[in-house]
Design a protein around this motif. Structure first.
Motif, mmCIF file in Angstrom:
data_model
loop_
_atom_site.group_PDB
_atom_site.id
_atom_site.type_symbol
_atom_site.label_atom_id
_atom_site.label_comp_id
_atom_site.label_asym_id
_atom_site.label_seq_id
_atom_site.Cartn_x
_atom_site.Cartn_y
_atom_site.Cartn_z
ATOM 1 N N LEU A 170 10.697 28.596 -20.273
ATOM 2 C CA LEU A 170 10.754 27.913 -21.565
ATOM 3 C C LEU A 170 12.199 27.793 -22.042
ATOM 4 O O LEU A 170 12.589 26.795 -22.646
ATOM 5 N N HIS A 173 13.795 25.036 -19.070
ATOM 6 C CA HIS A 173 13.248 23.769 -18.585
ATOM 7 C C HIS A 173 12.339 23.046 -19.562
ATOM 8 O O HIS A 173 11.788 22.002 -19.223
ATOM 9 N N SER A 174 12.137 23.587 -20.779
ATOM 10 C CA SER A 174 11.088 23.023 -21.647
ATOM 11 C C SER A 174 11.664 22.188 -22.777
ATOM 12 O O SER A 174 12.874 22.059 -22.939
ATOM 13 N N ILE A 175 10.775 21.674 -23.590
ATOM 14 C CA ILE A 175 11.173 20.941 -24.797
ATOM 15 C C ILE A 175 11.939 21.843 -25.765
ATOM 16 O O ILE A 175 12.666 21.369 -26.628
ATOM 17 N N LEU A 176 11.787 23.166 -25.603
ATOM 18 C CA LEU A 176 12.487 24.104 -26.478
ATOM 19 C C LEU A 176 13.956 24.252 -26.086
ATOM 20 O O LEU A 176 14.793 24.656 -26.906
ATOM 21 N N ARG A 178 16.538 22.318 -25.529
ATOM 22 C CA ARG A 178 17.628 21.674 -26.257
ATOM 23 C C ARG A 178 17.711 22.102 -27.730
ATOM 24 O O ARG A 178 18.680 21.793 -28.411
ATOM 25 N N LEU A 208 3.962 29.081 -29.280
ATOM 26 C CA LEU A 208 5.141 28.560 -28.574
ATOM 27 C C LEU A 208 5.612 27.249 -29.203
ATOM 28 O O LEU A 208 6.803 27.000 -29.332
ATOM 29 N N PHE A 209 4.651 26.411 -29.603
ATOM 30 C CA PHE A 209 5.020 25.129 -30.230
ATOM 31 C C PHE A 209 5.687 25.370 -31.589
ATOM 32 O O PHE A 209 6.529 24.583 -32.019
ATOM 33 N N ARG A 212 9.389 25.270 -31.710
ATOM 34 C CA ARG A 212 9.941 23.926 -31.865
ATOM 35 C C ARG A 212 9.882 23.455 -33.326
ATOM 36 O O ARG A 212 10.866 22.964 -33.864
#
Lengths: 295, 295
Positions: A170, A173-176, A178, A208-209, A212
């Motif tokens: 996470l 490699h994830s949306i988190l 950046r 987890l979301f 974000r």
């Protein structure tokens, strides 16, 4: 005697006195993932040939060195397993000069549904710490954290949690990714908030979301997002493991601090033994048991 | 009128009759992540300038086009929110020729702990499906699956689950990656086993490791490991969402089949409306509401 903990990423060797004290320690990032097939004898020689030449053997090893991708595959011992079961499953390599090498088996456990679990290396740390720390639940955090139950001198069951690996995925490699700045250590308040979020009883997939959305709404600074994520993951792990009583926590200094903090949030007391003393005591006790049997 | 669902990865445009039927549909992989700042008017023109020239407007849009990285940032409407709240928060772009463009807001919801959640696009599918499918729980699976509760014509609460993204991360970057062969579709029996594993009430962080150990012990063929992993993740999502009553499931054909199967394992009944009809009905109803107000 020489005790070696040879894992996936790291090689750690200890020269011990006859009563098991550490006289000298060496480590190097030459875990089994960095060793080509057939090169185990050479890599070992590079690290400890002087000890061997001085007659410090015998050598006893645990960890991934006994796995399918290690020096030789040593079949797992099934739980419940203690020193006797590990000694009985140990593999004696007689071809290595000038000292025989004992490679200990890892452990396997099948849960009620028959799904298997495995450990290689942690069992030696656990059994080496039992005399000093007592029985009950052991937690060994890492890429694949282990929770084990020790009763009657044996590991009766254990579970692996993919917590550390998921954190890395996470984080990288994830949306988190950046949303996060490279953390400068752990922000303890954000870590605690993550643990409390997990403790509140929601879903990990949802929480987890929330890393974000809290960042998106400016409610979690980018520099603290990794600390909060770490707290969410470790918090869910502890909640799911639902340990009873006091925990014995065996880990590096940095992970020990983090996990002790998280256990504290759950109101769970920890004992933290020295991890090097634990593994060397465990390995020495296997060697002692094998020596007794040979008499 | 023209209805557009402009998401992160995809652009989908529909030319509608005055009573909302789809006359023509177009889609292209030019989601907002592929559009440079300032290029939204040009990209739209490339896709539907002929429709606009023929006077098919007005244009109404939903999705990530209204986000911080979209054409213009349209603030979220707070739940509970229905058509009226979305119409009230809609942004009218008057600079675009030859037709004005309405960009609808997404929704936000804060849970009991104050942690925010967001959706952009799914709300329009949900509100467009309510007349045909009724109220209750809606599930919109994807990279970030949404579970939403609809009461009194409004979305009263929702939760996002990072299930699809986690599947991608574990599939491509984890210790599980090398255990898996590229799946040739889904193996339904392995998928079901994964769902049942989740249903049994264990920990997701632990059940993920079971994908590895079952493969390691030869109890899960490499070609089926991704299907089992998918079942574990979707199963945990459904268990954690713990929906009550019948579910309305809005998704692509392949995800609908998978999710309906998983809901079936939990004994939960599904209704599956057409996702394109849902989003166009939703967008058309917003336009109708705005037209009414302008009279």
């Amino acid at each position: 005697m020489i005790a070696i903990d040879w894992g996936t990423s790291n090689f750690r060797a200890y020269r011990l006195s006859s009563d098991g004290r550490i006289l000298e320690a060496r480590s190097a990032p030459v875990g089994i993932s960095k060793v080509e097939p057939g090169q185990f004898p050479a890599v070992l020689g590079e690290r400890i040939s002087d000890w061997l030449a001085a007659g410090s053997g015998p050598v006893v090893m645990s960890g991934m060195v006994g796995s399918r991708h290690g020096w030789v595959e040593v079949p797992y011992a099934a739980c419940p397993a203690g020193r006797a079961e590990i000694a009985a499953g140990a593999h004696r390599l007689t071809s290595y000069e000038p000292s025989p090498i004992i490679i200990c088996p890892g452990l396997t456990y099948r849960d009620a549904a028959g799904v298997p679990d495995v450990m290689r290396g942690e069992e030696m740390q656990i059994l080496g710490a039992v005399d000093a720390c007592g029985e009950g639940t052991y937690c060994l955090p890492g890429t694949h954290t282990k929770f084990a139950d020790v009763q009657g001198g044996r590991i009766v069951s254990f579970r692996t949690f993919m917590t550390g690996e998921l954190f890395g995925l996470l984080r990288q490699h994830s949306i988190l990714t950046r949303l996060m700045e490279a953390p400068d250590g752990t922000d303890e308040a954000s870590f605690d908030e993550g643990v409390q979020r997990a403790q509140a009883g929601g879903s990990l997939l949802h929480d987890l979301f929330g890393v974000r959305t809290r960042a998106l709404f400016g409610e979690l600074p980018a520099a603290f997002a990794a600390s909060y994520l770490s707290g969410v993951l470790i918090g869910h792990e502890i909640r799911d493991a639902s340990p009873r009583g006091r925990i014995t926590l065996i880990a590096s200094a940095s992970l020990s601090r983090l996990y002790a903090r998280a256990f504290g949030t759950f109101g769970i007391e920890c004992v933290i033994p020295d991890p090097e003393a634990a593994v060397t005591r465990g390995l020495a006790s296997i060697l002692a048991l094998l020596a007794e049997e040979n008499v």
